[in-house]
Design an enzyme around this catalytic site. Structure first.
Site, PDB file in Angstrom:
ATOM      1  N   CYS A 119      33.093  41.702  39.336  1.00  7.65           N
ATOM      2  CA  CYS A 119      33.048  40.702  40.285  1.00  7.65           C
ATOM      3  C   CYS A 119      34.109  40.288  40.962  1.00  7.65           C
ATOM      4  O   CYS A 119      34.001  40.127  42.153  1.00  7.65           O
ATOM      5  CB  CYS A 119      32.341  39.429  39.369  1.00  7.65           C
ATOM      6  SG  CYS A 119      31.920  38.031  40.586  1.00  7.65           S
ATOM      7  N   CYS A 120      35.194  40.311  40.160  1.00  8.17           N
ATOM      8  CA  CYS A 120      36.473  39.849  41.144  1.00  8.17           C
ATOM      9  C   CYS A 120      36.892  41.002  41.887  1.00  8.17           C
ATOM     10  O   CYS A 120      37.521  40.719  42.904  1.00  8.17           O
ATOM     11  CB  CYS A 120      37.464  39.585  39.837  1.00  8.17           C
ATOM     12  SG  CYS A 120      37.446  38.176  39.091  1.00  8.17           S
ATOM     13  N   CYS A 201      36.775  30.368  40.549  1.00  9.20           N
ATOM     14  CA  CYS A 201      35.159  30.256  41.029  1.00  9.20           C
ATOM     15  C   CYS A 201      34.527  29.262  39.969  1.00  9.20           C
ATOM     16  O   CYS A 201      35.185  29.437  38.720  1.00  9.20           O
ATOM     17  CB  CYS A 201      34.559  31.637  40.839  1.00  9.20           C
ATOM     18  SG  CYS A 201      35.275  32.792  42.197  1.00  9.20           S
ATOM     19  N   CYS A 204      33.397  30.582  36.348  1.00  9.89           N
ATOM     20  CA  CYS A 204      34.284  31.019  35.370  1.00  9.89           C
ATOM     21  C   CYS A 204      35.406  30.134  35.224  1.00  9.89           C
ATOM     22  O   CYS A 204      36.562  30.522  34.718  1.00  9.89           O
ATOM     23  CB  CYS A 204      34.756  32.543  35.903  1.00  9.89           C
ATOM     24  SG  CYS A 204      33.599  33.647  36.039  1.00  9.89           S
ATOM     25  N   CYS A 227      42.460  37.839  37.906  1.00  8.34           N
ATOM     26  CA  CYS A 227      41.398  38.184  38.633  1.00  8.34           C
ATOM     27  C   CYS A 227      41.536  39.520  39.272  1.00  8.34           C
ATOM     28  O   CYS A 227      40.557  39.954  39.496  1.00  8.34           O
ATOM     29  CB  CYS A 227      41.150  37.184  39.685  1.00  8.34           C
ATOM     30  SG  CYS A 227      42.520  37.039  40.968  1.00  8.34           S
TER      31      CYS A 227
END
Length: 243
Positions: A119-120, A201, A204, A227
């Site tokens: 995702c990062c 985010c 998280c 990240c």
């Protein structure tokens, strides 16, 4: 033409500015030929306003890259607009992942639930790499006191294969950050008052409990500490990405 040896350039710069204060490191970094074309990358997070204010004084037209992962807190987006306007920053660039890549790799926005690194990479690492194309160096707000991989930070460090990173606040203590904010009457991120010491985010990030490390609220319950945009030679290798 810039010296192609990143290690040589970083070593030369660290020796040159070893005894300089943060503001002077930043002031000289934006014009030193050993650095080339420079941008500031800012999350507009809990402590970001310090470097943003320094840039507004030294070089208000310096490119500021803000990565909007599209999963940020609404408070962060509002704070970004407020700070940029108040400080008179004239070249803030909002960076996002391409719609096609998000649709393909994270169509329902759940990627962070089972693969945080992916995702990062999708929402931060790849978009930033594209945004940094054409820059020779970028400025970060990382500090040694934040712990983890940051404890040995120098002002300048190589980021193979293309760029240098500049960490003007590397040697600052927590009290230095707070003092600078107070003395310059800088606006605080609204989530700081709610216990968020490090803000990323929304899915998280959680508040930090008394006695916990400043970054304990990031990716709580996992082994993840960065990240990906700050890895060099580690688990997530950054480099040229497809156009």
């Amino acid at each position: 033409m810039l010296d192609q040896s990143l290690d040589t350039r970083a070593g030369r710069l660290n020796e040159r500015y070893r005894h300089h204060a943060a503001t002077e490191v930043l002031r000289r970094a934006v014009s030193d030929p050993d650095l080339g074309k420079v941008a500031l990358v800012s999350s507009f997070g809990a402590e970001s306003v310090v470097l943003l204010h320094m840039v507004s004084v030294v070089s208000p037209g310096l490119p500021v890259l803000f990565i909007d992962t599209q999963m940020l807190f609404p408070e962060t987006l509002e704070y970004q607009r407020e700070v940029a306007d108040r400080l008179g920053l004239t070249d803030v660039r909002v960076i996002r992942a391409s719609e096609s890549e998000v649709s393909r790799l994270d169509p329902d926005g759940s990627l962070h639930q089972f693969n945080q690194d992916a995702c990062c990479d999708l929402r931060k690492t790849v978009p930033l790499e594209r945004a940094l194309d054409g820059f020779d160096a970028w400025i970060t707000g990382r500090k040694r006191f934040q712990g983890g991989q940051r404890t040995e930070l120098e002002f300048f460090e190589p980021e193979p294969p293309l760029r240098l990173r500049v960490n003007p606040l590397a040697h600052w203590r927590p009290e230095d950050v707070q003092t600078y904010m107070i003395e310059n009457n800088l606006p605080r991120h609204p989530l700081v008052a709610k216990g968020y010491a490090s803000i990323g985010c929304a899915p998280c990030t959680s508040p930090v409990k008394p006695g916990e490390d400043q970054r304990a609220g990031r990716w709580r319950g996992s082994q993840k500490t960065e990240c990906g945009i700050h890895f060099i030679g580690g688990r997530m290798v950054r480099g040229k990405v497809p156009a």
